[in-house]
Design a protein around this motif. Structure first.
Motif, mmCIF file in Angstrom:
data_model
loop_
_atom_site.group_PDB
_atom_site.id
_atom_site.type_symbol
_atom_site.label_atom_id
_atom_site.label_comp_id
_atom_site.label_asym_id
_atom_site.label_seq_id
_atom_site.Cartn_x
_atom_site.Cartn_y
_atom_site.Cartn_z
ATOM 1 N N GLU A 141 41.961 16.053 34.047
ATOM 2 C CA GLU A 141 42.853 17.168 33.731
ATOM 3 C C GLU A 141 42.267 18.036 32.628
ATOM 4 O O GLU A 141 42.348 19.268 32.680
ATOM 5 C CB GLU A 141 44.222 16.629 33.321
ATOM 6 N N ALA A 142 41.681 17.367 31.627
ATOM 7 C CA ALA A 142 41.058 18.117 30.537
ATOM 8 C C ALA A 142 39.877 18.933 31.049
ATOM 9 O O ALA A 142 39.670 20.083 30.636
ATOM 10 C CB ALA A 142 40.605 17.170 29.433
ATOM 11 N N ARG A 143 39.105 18.339 31.990
ATOM 12 C CA ARG A 143 37.955 19.062 32.545
ATOM 13 C C ARG A 143 38.430 20.296 33.310
ATOM 14 O O ARG A 143 37.887 21.392 33.128
ATOM 15 C CB ARG A 143 37.159 18.148 33.470
ATOM 16 N N ARG A 144 39.465 20.112 34.165
ATOM 17 C CA ARG A 144 39.983 21.250 34.921
ATOM 18 C C ARG A 144 40.550 22.318 33.979
ATOM 19 O O ARG A 144 40.334 23.523 34.183
ATOM 20 C CB ARG A 144 41.065 20.783 35.897
ATOM 21 N N TRP A 173 41.888 25.243 23.670
ATOM 22 C CA TRP A 173 40.694 24.399 23.805
ATOM 23 C C TRP A 173 40.717 23.276 22.759
ATOM 24 O O TRP A 173 40.468 22.113 23.073
ATOM 25 C CB TRP A 173 39.438 25.239 23.642
ATOM 26 N N LYS A 174 41.032 23.626 21.519
ATOM 27 C CA LYS A 174 41.013 22.633 20.437
ATOM 28 C C LYS A 174 42.040 21.536 20.670
ATOM 29 O O LYS A 174 41.862 20.406 20.173
ATOM 30 C CB LYS A 174 41.284 23.315 19.105
ATOM 31 N N ARG A 200 29.850 14.133 26.315
ATOM 32 C CA ARG A 200 29.173 15.114 25.463
ATOM 33 C C ARG A 200 28.467 16.197 26.269
ATOM 34 O O ARG A 200 28.571 17.390 25.940
ATOM 35 C CB ARG A 200 28.164 14.401 24.560
ATOM 36 N N LYS A 201 27.777 15.825 27.329
ATOM 37 C CA LYS A 201 27.024 16.815 28.106
ATOM 38 C C LYS A 201 27.969 17.833 28.749
ATOM 39 O O LYS A 201 27.763 19.048 28.636
ATOM 40 C CB LYS A 201 26.213 16.105 29.188
ATOM 41 N N SER A 202 29.027 17.324 29.419
ATOM 42 C CA SER A 202 29.969 18.235 30.085
ATOM 43 C C SER A 202 30.670 19.126 29.080
ATOM 44 O O SER A 202 30.834 20.331 29.292
ATOM 45 C CB SER A 202 30.997 17.438 30.890
ATOM 46 N N ASP A 203 31.096 18.510 27.977
ATOM 47 C CA ASP A 203 31.825 19.272 26.976
ATOM 48 C C ASP A 203 30.947 20.361 26.367
ATOM 49 O O ASP A 203 31.385 21.502 26.178
ATOM 50 C CB ASP A 203 32.338 18.334 25.879
ATOM 51 N N TRP A 261 31.599 24.354 26.661
ATOM 52 C CA TRP A 261 31.777 25.087 25.395
ATOM 53 C C TRP A 261 30.744 26.209 25.269
ATOM 54 O O TRP A 261 31.051 27.299 24.760
ATOM 55 C CB TRP A 261 31.669 24.141 24.214
ATOM 56 N N HIS A 262 29.533 25.954 25.742
ATOM 57 C CA HIS A 262 28.493 26.982 25.686
ATOM 58 C C HIS A 262 28.914 28.201 26.510
ATOM 59 O O HIS A 262 28.791 29.346 26.040
ATOM 60 C CB HIS A 262 27.177 26.422 26.221
ATOM 61 N N ARG A 263 29.439 27.981 27.720
ATOM 62 C CA ARG A 263 29.905 29.108 28.545
ATOM 63 C C ARG A 263 31.090 29.814 27.887
ATOM 64 O O ARG A 263 31.156 31.043 27.866
ATOM 65 C CB ARG A 263 30.312 28.602 29.932
#
Length: 409
Positions: free
Chosen positions: A120-123, A155-156, A163-166, A170-172
């Motif tokens: 859910e957080a990813r979506r 977001w916060k 870490r990689k996905s986050d 975040w970069h985008r």
């Protein structure tokens, strides 16, 4: 020797507990009676029962972690394995085994819940990134900026992903915010430049407006003020701290000019209203000359009236056509009387009129004879054709006879 259903004490003071695997040594008791020994180790058992009950309750009603729960279970199981209590140890082991199953189920449940929360957080973060990238192209600077700040707060509040996905998301997200900020900064920099050009343009317009405020060239200056207003609107807005002051100066200069013009025009309107009254009186005097009975007297009287008319100044523009039309009507009547008099007294014109009338009368008489002859022979078609021609000649004859009467003949 003393015993109960779960344990006994032999003659040497050794305490035993009965289990499914047989008797196990609990300990040695030399300080008192066998009954006291059994009571002591039974209290130890009751303590384990209470400890297990409390742990079961914590697992059921609190958010005790699986790790801590398993550590507590292992601690109690170790005590059971060392057989330092007298009671139904097998029952306690079964309760611990059931508790382990509960903890494992809870661990899997929490793992699944955490995985669900992570999905859910990813979506949610992907949706935030998508919206941020769309907002990055917006030109609704205030609304889009406020929305992007709200997205950061959202977001916060979301859980972290791996870490990689986050980091990738975040970069985008951060890149979209930076792109929007860069575009907004460039827009307002351009806007500031445009407003500075507008300020310089309006400073020039204000200077000219103030220079014209004392002019008495009412028509040309009013036209120029209209042009200045058009240029003002086309110039765009200056900076907020300059716009109102420039407008007040520009409008104030116009107000000075138009107030002065209004004062002059008010005096002029009063004068023209009085002029109109005088000219209406002259028009009424001229209208008494019609119909013309004495051409010479009428001409002299109209000339006198016209001289006085010309000596009077302007009248209001909207009243001018009516009052001038009254004078023109009298003038035309006198001119028509002059033309009639000239025709009546001109011998050559009278002779020409008489000759034309005679020719037309002869043509009419001849056509009538031809019509009678045609009908007599039964040629009605020719008779009808000649009758139409007769109508035209008769109309010309009637007109010529009327003109001849004007010559008195």
């Amino acid at each position: 020797m003393s015993s109960d259903p779960w344990g006994r004490v032999d003659e040497t003071g050794t305490v035993y507990v009965r289990t499914s695997e047989g008797e196990q040594v609990v300990g040695s008791w030399q300080a008192g009676t066998p009954e006291e020994a059994l009571a002591y180790f039974e209290r130890k058992y009751e303590g384990l029962v209470v400890e297990i009950g409390l742990l079961e309750k914590r697992v059921k009603t609190t958010d005790l972690s699986a790790k801590d729960a398993m550590a507590a279970i292992d601690h109690i199981r170790h005590q059971l394995d060392e057989h330092h209590a007298v009671g139904d140890l097998d029952a306690l082991r079964k309760r611990l085994d059931a508790l382990v199953a509960t903890v494992e189920a809870r661990r899997e449940e929490r793992k699944a819940q955490k995985a669900k929360q992570t999905d859910e957080a990813r979506r949610a973060k992907e949706e935030l990134v998508t919206e941020a990238e769309e907002l990055a192209q917006s030109e609704q600077w205030r609304a889009a900026g406020e929305r992007l700040r709200a997205l950061v707060d959202t977001w916060k509040g979301l859980p972290r992903l791996d870490r990689k996905s986050d980091d990738e998301l975040w970069h985008r997200f951060s890149h979209a915010r930076s792109a929007f900020s860069k575009r907004r900064k460039a827009h307002f920099a351009s806007l500031d430049a445009q407003r500075e050009v507008a300020r310089q343009t309006k400073e020039r317009l204000v200077a000219e407006a103030e220079a014209l405020s004392g002019s008495t060239d009412w028509g040309n200056t009013a036209a120029r003020y209209r042009e200045l207003m058009t240029e003002w609107k086309a110039a765009g807005r200056a900076q907020r701290e300059h716009e109102d002051d420039l407008w007040n100066r520009f409008r104030g200069a116009q107000d000075v000019f138009f107030a002065a013009r209004s004062g002059v025009f008010a005096e002029r309107d009063a004068e023209q209203t009085e002029n109109l009254k005088l000219k209406e009186e002259l028009a009424a005097e001229a209208e008494k000359l019609v119909p013309v009975t004495d051409l010479k007297a009428a001409r002299a009287a109209f000339r006198s009236i016209n001289e006085r008319w010309e000596a009077i100044g302007h009248v209001p523009r909207d009243a001018r056509p009516k009052v001038e039309g009254r004078m023109h009507a009298v003038e035309r009547a006198i001119q028509e009387a002059e033309e009639a008099e000239w025709r009546r007294t001109n011998p050559e014109a009278r002779a020409r009129a008489a000759g034309l009338t005679g020719q037309l009368q002869a043509a009419v008489d001849k056509l009538r004879q031809q019509i009678d002859a045609a009908r007599a022979t039964g040629n009605n078609a020719r008779a009808d054709k000649l009758a139409k021609e007769l109508e035209g000649r008769q109309a010309l004859l009637d007109q010529a006879l009327k003109g001849l009467e004007e010559f008195g003949g």
